[in-house]
Design an enzyme around this catalytic site. Structure first.
Site, PDB file in Angstrom:
ATOM      1  N   HIS A  36      -1.376   1.535  -4.131  1.00  0.00           N
ATOM      2  CA  HIS A  36      -2.125   2.782  -4.137  1.00  0.00           C
ATOM      3  C   HIS A  36      -1.142   4.059  -4.747  1.00  0.00           C
ATOM      4  O   HIS A  36      -1.244   5.106  -4.600  1.00  0.00           O
ATOM      5  CB  HIS A  36      -1.922   3.348  -2.534  1.00  0.00           C
ATOM      6  CG  HIS A  36      -3.044   2.425  -1.758  1.00  0.00           C
ATOM      7  ND1 HIS A  36      -3.065   2.366  -0.372  1.00  0.00           N
ATOM      8  CD2 HIS A  36      -4.264   2.037  -2.290  1.00  0.00           C
ATOM      9  CE1 HIS A  36      -4.177   1.746  -0.100  1.00  0.00           C
ATOM     10  NE2 HIS A  36      -4.802   1.394  -0.965  1.00  0.00           N
ATOM     11  N   GLN A  51       0.730  -1.254  -0.122  1.00  0.00           N
ATOM     12  CA  GLN A  51      -0.121   0.014  -0.060  1.00  0.00           C
ATOM     13  C   GLN A  51       0.776   1.262  -0.037  1.00  0.00           C
ATOM     14  O   GLN A  51       0.200   2.068  -0.113  1.00  0.00           O
ATOM     15  CB  GLN A  51      -0.846  -0.002   1.378  1.00  0.00           C
ATOM     16  CG  GLN A  51      -1.751  -1.236   1.216  1.00  0.00           C
ATOM     17  CD  GLN A  51      -2.534  -1.444   2.672  1.00  0.00           C
ATOM     18  OE1 GLN A  51      -3.465  -0.646   2.930  1.00  0.00           O
ATOM     19  NE2 GLN A  51      -1.893  -2.206   3.442  1.00  0.00           N
ATOM     20  N   ASN A  52       2.214   1.093   0.108  1.00  0.00           N
ATOM     21  CA  ASN A  52       3.179   2.059   0.185  1.00  0.00           C
ATOM     22  C   ASN A  52       3.188   2.841  -0.980  1.00  0.00           C
ATOM     23  O   ASN A  52       3.619   1.974  -2.219  1.00  0.00           O
ATOM     24  CB  ASN A  52       4.324   1.809   0.859  1.00  0.00           C
ATOM     25  CG  ASN A  52       3.957   1.034   2.360  1.00  0.00           C
ATOM     26  OD1 ASN A  52       3.072   1.613   2.864  1.00  0.00           O
ATOM     27  ND2 ASN A  52       5.084   0.539   2.853  1.00  0.00           N
ATOM     28  N   VAL A  53       3.421   4.184  -1.206  1.00  0.00           N
ATOM     29  CA  VAL A  53       3.708   4.820  -2.302  1.00  0.00           C
ATOM     30  C   VAL A  53       4.956   4.974  -2.403  1.00  0.00           C
ATOM     31  O   VAL A  53       5.702   5.683  -3.335  1.00  0.00           O
ATOM     32  CB  VAL A  53       2.817   6.133  -2.409  1.00  0.00           C
ATOM     33  CG1 VAL A  53       1.299   5.461  -2.543  1.00  0.00           C
ATOM     34  CG2 VAL A  53       3.012   7.037  -1.324  1.00  0.00           C
ATOM     35  N   ASP A  54       5.886   4.860  -1.274  1.00  0.00           N
ATOM     36  CA  ASP A  54       7.420   5.218  -1.236  1.00  0.00           C
ATOM     37  C   ASP A  54       8.093   4.181  -2.399  1.00  0.00           C
ATOM     38  O   ASP A  54       7.560   3.187  -2.774  1.00  0.00           O
ATOM     39  CB  ASP A  54       8.105   5.332  -0.068  1.00  0.00           C
ATOM     40  CG  ASP A  54       8.068   3.826   0.660  1.00  0.00           C
ATOM     41  OD1 ASP A  54       8.540   2.846   0.091  1.00  0.00           O
ATOM     42  OD2 ASP A  54       7.390   3.894   1.961  1.00  0.00           O
TER      43      ASP A  54
HETATM   44  P1  OAD Z   1      -1.554   3.096   8.756  1.00  0.00           P
HETATM   45  O1  OAD Z   1      -1.004   4.180   9.247  1.00  0.00           O
HETATM   46  O2  OAD Z   1      -3.242   2.893   8.809  1.00  0.00           O
HETATM   47  O3  OAD Z   1      -1.137   1.867   9.779  1.00  0.00           O
HETATM   48  C1  OAD Z   1       0.100   1.636  10.026  1.00  0.00           C
HETATM   49  C2  OAD Z   1       0.334   0.480  10.882  1.00  0.00           C
HETATM   50  O4  OAD Z   1       1.851   0.086  10.868  1.00  0.00           O
HETATM   51  C3  OAD Z   1      -0.182   0.332  12.195  1.00  0.00           C
HETATM   52  O5  OAD Z   1      -1.156  -0.692  12.343  1.00  0.00           O
HETATM   53  C4  OAD Z   1       1.075   0.597  13.110  1.00  0.00           C
HETATM   54  O6  OAD Z   1       0.782  -0.353  14.343  1.00  0.00           O
HETATM   55  C5  OAD Z   1       1.838  -0.279  12.407  1.00  0.00           C
HETATM   56  N1  OAD Z   1       3.382  -0.078  12.599  1.00  0.00           N
HETATM   57  C6  OAD Z   1       3.977   1.130  13.100  1.00  0.00           C
HETATM   58  N2  OAD Z   1       5.349   1.322  13.205  1.00  0.00           N
HETATM   59  C7  OAD Z   1       5.456  -0.023  12.689  1.00  0.00           C
HETATM   60  C8  OAD Z   1       6.876  -0.625  12.537  1.00  0.00           C
HETATM   61  N3  OAD Z   1       7.978  -0.182  12.873  1.00  0.00           N
HETATM   62  N4  OAD Z   1       6.998  -1.956  12.125  1.00  0.00           N
HETATM   63  C9  OAD Z   1       5.680  -2.646  11.607  1.00  0.00           C
HETATM   64  N5  OAD Z   1       4.444  -2.096  11.897  1.00  0.00           N
HETATM   65  C10 OAD Z   1       4.501  -0.760  12.378  1.00  0.00           C
HETATM   66  O7  OAD Z   1      -1.105   2.646   7.336  1.00  0.00           O
HETATM   67  P2  OAD Z   1      -1.618   1.590   6.192  1.00  0.00           P
HETATM   68  O8  OAD Z   1      -2.319   0.363   6.855  1.00  0.00           O
HETATM   69  O9  OAD Z   1      -0.621   1.293   5.457  1.00  0.00           O
HETATM   70  O10 OAD Z   1      -3.540   5.266   1.406  1.00  0.00           O
HETATM   71  O11 OAD Z   1      -2.719   2.447   5.606  1.00  0.00           O
HETATM   72  C11 OAD Z   1      -3.464   2.251   4.543  1.00  0.00           C
HETATM   73  C12 OAD Z   1      -3.753   3.307   3.544  1.00  0.00           C
HETATM   74  O12 OAD Z   1      -4.128   4.304   4.301  1.00  0.00           O
HETATM   75  C13 OAD Z   1      -2.396   3.970   2.956  1.00  0.00           C
HETATM   76  O13 OAD Z   1      -2.053   3.219   1.747  1.00  0.00           O
HETATM   77  C14 OAD Z   1      -2.906   5.366   2.644  1.00  0.00           C
HETATM   78  C15 OAD Z   1      -3.789   5.723   3.791  1.00  0.00           C
HETATM   79  O14 OAD Z   1      -4.903   6.557   3.526  1.00  0.00           O
HETATM   80  C16 OAD Z   1      -3.486   6.313   0.590  1.00  0.00           C
HETATM   81  O15 OAD Z   1      -2.602   7.240   0.515  1.00  0.00           O
HETATM   82  C17 OAD Z   1      -4.365   6.062  -0.561  1.00  0.00           C
END
Ligand code: OAD
Length: 241
Positions: free
Chosen positions: A106, A88-91
């Protein structure tokens, strides 16, 4: 030949210094997601949205892949064609670690897209500005290349493909708020969840422990870099079968 499906999220890049979205210091604490990441917000104020993505691109410039990205790249090179990694990462940190087969669900931060002809081109870490035009059709209807709420995400078709083709599911660093990982995990006999936090996964009822017991074979409650060796050991054992 065994295959692994990975869905990664912002947590994978957190230890590289890129902010997640929904943690307490996440981007959606500072910005209104509907203003900067929705079709309504884009129609309302294109400059605001462009500035947001320009800042994200600039922020990415000096970031480096962490141990989890590197471990995933090593595994991809060792087991070509056996890992379907949907991020889901855009990096671009997975690519900079050496991955070549990443599906960006994404979109991509380092590209721009033409709204007129659909052409996508690499701008690296450069800011988009009002004079940018499409290098193919010369239209000035230029936008970032990140999927917004309110529009379709064509790459999601790969989720269904991966579920059909793979036997092990690995979810790493995602809150599951946008792509709910529980229904995906339900399709797999073998699965790994990596997250330092016990998230409230969306569609399943019950306590966190009940959900983990019901839907995930392994839960590695660690940050991605610290979980990398354990994750690799499970994947290698599986991919060598
Ligand atoms: P979130 O910010 O919703 O969730 C990040 C998750 O990473 C959380 O469950 C944290 O507990 C966990 N986390 C934090 N630090 C960590 C680490 N060092 N190692 C492992 N896990 C860790 O991000 P996404 O689930 O990626 O969409 O969000 C999904 C989408 O929501 C993104 O792609 C973005 C956003 O809106 C768009 O921009 C289209």
């Amino acid at each position: 030949m065994s295959k692994v499906m990975i869905i990664s999220g912002a947590g994978l890049s957190a230890q590289s210094g890129i902010r997640t979205f929904r943690d307490s210091d996440g981007l959606w604490e500072e910005y209104d997601v509907m203003q900067v990441c929705s079709t309504q917000g884009w129609e309302r104020d294109r400059e605001l949205v462009t500035n947001f993505y320009n800042a994200r691109r600039q922020d990415l410039k000096d970031k480096l892949p962490n141990k989890a990205h590197q471990t995933l790249a090593t595994l991809e090179q060792r087991f070509p064609g056996q890992i379907m990694h949907l991020t889901q990462n855009v990096d671009n940190l997975l690519e900079r670690a050496g991955c070549r087969e990443i599906i960006h669900l994404h979109g991509t931060l380092t590209d721009l897209r033409c709204e007129a002809c659909g052409h996508v081109w690499d701008v690296g870490y450069e800011a988009q500005n009002e004079y940018d035009a499409c290098p193919r059709c010369e239209s000035s209807a230029v936008r970032h290349n990140v999927v917004m709420f309110g529009e379709s995400a064509p790459q999601y078709r790969h989720i269904y493909e991966a579920v059909a083709q793979c036997e092990l599911f690995v979810a790493i660093g995602t809150s599951g708020q946008v792509i709910d990982i529980v229904p995906i995990a339900k399709e797999f006999e073998h699965s790994v969840l990596i997250n330092p936090k016990q998230e409230e996964y969306v569609t399943a009822f019950g306590s966190f422990e009940q959900k983990i017991d019901a839907f995930f074979e392994h839960f590695i409650q660690k940050k991605a870099s610290e979980a990398a060796d354990e994750m690799a050991a499970i994947m290698v054992q599986f991919l060598q079968r």
